[in-house]
Write a protein that holds these residues in place. Structure first.
Motif, PDB file in Angstrom:
ATOM      1  N   PHE A  65      13.703 -23.827 -52.251  1.00 32.75           N
ATOM      2  CA  PHE A  65      13.055 -23.602 -53.536  1.00 32.75           C
ATOM      3  C   PHE A  65      11.534 -23.595 -53.423  1.00 32.75           C
ATOM      4  O   PHE A  65      10.857 -22.842 -54.132  1.00 32.75           O
ATOM      5  CB  PHE A  65      13.523 -24.653 -54.545  1.00 32.75           C
ATOM      6  CG  PHE A  65      14.915 -24.411 -55.045  1.00 32.75           C
ATOM      7  CD1 PHE A  65      15.165 -23.433 -55.985  1.00 32.75           C
ATOM      8  CD2 PHE A  65      15.985 -25.144 -54.556  1.00 32.75           C
ATOM      9  CE1 PHE A  65      16.461 -23.183 -56.438  1.00 32.75           C
ATOM     10  CE2 PHE A  65      17.274 -24.909 -54.991  1.00 32.75           C
ATOM     11  CZ  PHE A  65      17.511 -23.920 -55.946  1.00 32.75           C
ATOM     12  N   THR A  66      10.971 -24.403 -52.525  1.00 34.56           N
ATOM     13  CA  THR A  66       9.519 -24.410 -52.357  1.00 34.56           C
ATOM     14  C   THR A  66       9.019 -23.077 -51.829  1.00 34.56           C
ATOM     15  O   THR A  66       8.088 -22.474 -52.382  1.00 34.56           O
ATOM     16  CB  THR A  66       9.100 -25.533 -51.397  1.00 34.56           C
ATOM     17  OG1 THR A  66       9.429 -26.792 -51.958  1.00 34.56           O
ATOM     18  CG2 THR A  66       7.592 -25.494 -51.142  1.00 34.56           C
ATOM     19  N   ALA A  69       9.551 -20.241 -54.350  1.00 38.18           N
ATOM     20  CA  ALA A  69       8.648 -20.332 -55.497  1.00 38.18           C
ATOM     21  C   ALA A  69       7.247 -19.847 -55.133  1.00 38.18           C
ATOM     22  O   ALA A  69       6.620 -19.104 -55.901  1.00 38.18           O
ATOM     23  CB  ALA A  69       8.593 -21.773 -56.004  1.00 38.18           C
ATOM     24  N   GLY A 103      13.923 -17.824 -49.966  1.00 44.65           N
ATOM     25  CA  GLY A 103      14.501 -19.153 -49.848  1.00 44.65           C
ATOM     26  C   GLY A 103      15.189 -19.358 -48.513  1.00 44.65           C
ATOM     27  O   GLY A 103      15.035 -20.402 -47.860  1.00 44.65           O
TER      28      GLY A 103
END
Length: 224
Positions: A65-66, A69, A103
């Motif tokens: 997710f980091t 994003a 991801g």
């Protein structure tokens, strides 16, 4: 009628280098500012440390997710807010696909950093940094960027079987893949040095920031 010849591999390399000179210079200036902020700002050090601890606590889902994003959501939101770029009708589908791809790449980056610690240790001396940079750019990057280029082209061409077969042709490698990997080698060298200069726990957050900055630079360059 005579068809238009494809550019040679040498021309592709030259074009890729020239196309990445300006964004590369901007990125390198940003890296200098990042290093200065890390060296002189306790707030920046604390923020990166907390981010690194959060990512470590969440493991692979945190990496997924980091990275997604900062590769997709942050650049797109800033581009809409600052550049006023039009929103295409397929934006939700396109961003969802890009989020998934980046991801997965983010999780592979976590694996890369863990493997390198096992191979070369966790120090940030010059010899260790150079070893990690060479492994990153000559082993990991060619594979990860081939995956990224191929999967986005596959998606654009409707996930056809013909596209999959074409990914291993000379035409694809010289015309589509080569410019990307040359761009990576031209521009990301200093970025990789900064990443491996950082403590191991901070390498992933710094890589995410650099990736986001890199994508934003290209958006601004295209808009200019």
């Amino acid at each position: 009628m005579v068809g238009t010849a494809h550019p040679t591999a040498l021309h592709q390399v030259r074009a890729a280098v020239l196309a990445n000179v300006k964004p590369g210079l901007v990125l390198w200036c940003g890296l200098v500012l990042l290093l200065a902020a890390y060296a002189w700002s306790p707030a920046v050090q604390s923020g990166l440390t907390q981010w690194g601890a959060f990512k470590q606590a969440w493991g692979y889902p945190g990496s997924f997710f980091t990275y997604a994003a900062f590769a997709v959501l942050v650049p797109e939101l800033l581009a809409w807010a600052v550049l006023r770029l039009p929103v295409p009708p397929t934006i939700v589908r396109d961003m969802a696909f890009a989020f998934l791809v980046f991801g997965v790449i983010g999780m592979s980056v976590q694996v890369l950093y863990a493997v390198q610690v096992g191979l070369f240790g966790s120090g940030n001396d010059a010899a260790t940094i150079v070893k990690k940079m060479l492994f990153d750019q000559l082993v990991y990057s060619p594979v990860s960027n081939f995956f990224m280029v191929a999967v986005f082209i596959w998606k654009d061409e409707g996930f056809t079987a013909a596209s999959l077969r074409r990914f291993f042709t000379t035409d694809f490698l010289s015309q589509r893949y080569l410019p990307v990997i040359i761009a990576v080698w031209c521009v990301w060298g200093p970025g990789v040095l900064v990443i491996y200069f950082m403590p191991t726990a901070l390498q992933f957050p710094v890589a995410s920031l650099i990736l986001s900055f890199w994508i934003l630079i290209f958006k601004f360059m295209r808009k200019a």
